[in-house]
Design an enzyme around this catalytic site. Structure first.
Site, PDB file in Angstrom:
ATOM      1  N   ASP A  67      -5.034 -10.516  46.756  1.00 46.76           N
ATOM      2  CA  ASP A  67      -5.507  -9.290  46.108  1.00 46.76           C
ATOM      3  C   ASP A  67      -6.895  -8.981  46.651  1.00 46.76           C
ATOM      4  O   ASP A  67      -7.450  -9.755  47.438  1.00 46.76           O
ATOM      5  CB  ASP A  67      -5.523  -9.438  44.582  1.00 46.76           C
ATOM      6  CG  ASP A  67      -5.085  -8.155  43.883  1.00 46.76           C
ATOM      7  OD1 ASP A  67      -5.639  -7.082  44.220  1.00 46.76           O
ATOM      8  OD2 ASP A  67      -4.200  -8.207  43.012  1.00 46.76           O
ATOM      9  N   HIS A 114       6.665  -0.202  42.470  1.00 44.43           N
ATOM     10  CA  HIS A 114       6.749   0.980  41.615  1.00 44.43           C
ATOM     11  C   HIS A 114       5.454   1.796  41.573  1.00 44.43           C
ATOM     12  O   HIS A 114       5.431   2.894  41.020  1.00 44.43           O
ATOM     13  CB  HIS A 114       7.208   0.609  40.198  1.00 44.43           C
ATOM     14  CG  HIS A 114       6.190  -0.083  39.353  1.00 44.43           C
ATOM     15  ND1 HIS A 114       6.508  -0.605  38.123  1.00 44.43           N
ATOM     16  CD2 HIS A 114       4.865  -0.354  39.511  1.00 44.43           C
ATOM     17  CE1 HIS A 114       5.434  -1.159  37.572  1.00 44.43           C
ATOM     18  NE2 HIS A 114       4.433  -1.015  38.410  1.00 44.43           N
TER      19      HIS A 114
END
Length: 206
Positions: A67, A114
């Protein structure tokens, strides 16, 4: 997407997603398919909650949370609090533009596809394919919508939330399979988890 986030916002988002994913991370860790995984790269892994639960469930498994740097700083606190520091680490990088760590036989994405358009999802699938070794696996943890785009209701409600707040939506199994196969993956399948409406879509790099 910019590869940076202020520390206070990173702390808030990481705490929110950690709470959001508590039940679903435990359900994912119960899936037998992870029994053959040695080293998993948790792409966009946030607090590391999925990596932590997978490491708890499978003694052979080690995980790396990928990340941006301020999120990784937060993830390190959650990992340490869980006592998982020997088997779960972090790697700060922009998943779109910077190299991914090598030596992982699986890539895991939870609630990542998504957030993005089909074009961006195809980019992530290609980057995963390029970074995995032959025989490596990709796992997508998502709520799947029906092929006709009309249900089930919880997945469609979640999809509406994504349309309003991100650049993405919830995808059907067929749509995700198409993205993965276009990137070169084979043996695409989906398995529903024991938690709510989530499934794990998996595929293999030949």
């Amino acid at each position: 997407e910019r590869g940076e986030m202020p520390p206070d916002l990173a702390a808030w988002i990481t705490a929110f997603m950690n709470a959001h994913s508590r039940a679903s991370s435990r359900a994912v860790a119960l899936l037998p398919v992870f029994g053959s995984v040695r080293q998993v790269l948790d792409v966009g892994g946030g607090s590391g909650i999925f990596s932590i639960e997978l490491a708890r469930a499978w003694p052979q498994l080690r995980a790396t949370v990928l990340d941006i740097d301020t999120i990784c700083s937060e993830a390190a606190r959650y990992i340490a609090a869980a006592g998982a520091g020997e088997r779960v680490t972090t790697h700060a990088a922009n998943m779109f533009t910077q190299p991914w760590p090598a030596d992982h036989d699986a890539h895991f994405f939870s609630n990542i596809f998504h957030d993005w358009s089909e074009e961006t999802c195809r980019l992530l699938a290609r980057r995963s394919f390029q970074a995995l070794p032959p025989g490596g696996r990709i796992f997508l943890h998502e709520m799947l919508v029906d092929d006709d785009g009309c249900g089930p209701l919880p997945a469609m409600a979640f999809s509406l939330l994504m349309l309003m707040g991100t650049r993405g939506r919830q995808y059907s199994f067929g749509e995700l399979r198409g993205m993965l196969e276009q990137a070169g993956f084979t043996d695409v399948e989906a398995q529903q988890t024991s938690q709510g409406y989530y499934s794990v879509v998996s595929a293999r790099r030949p």
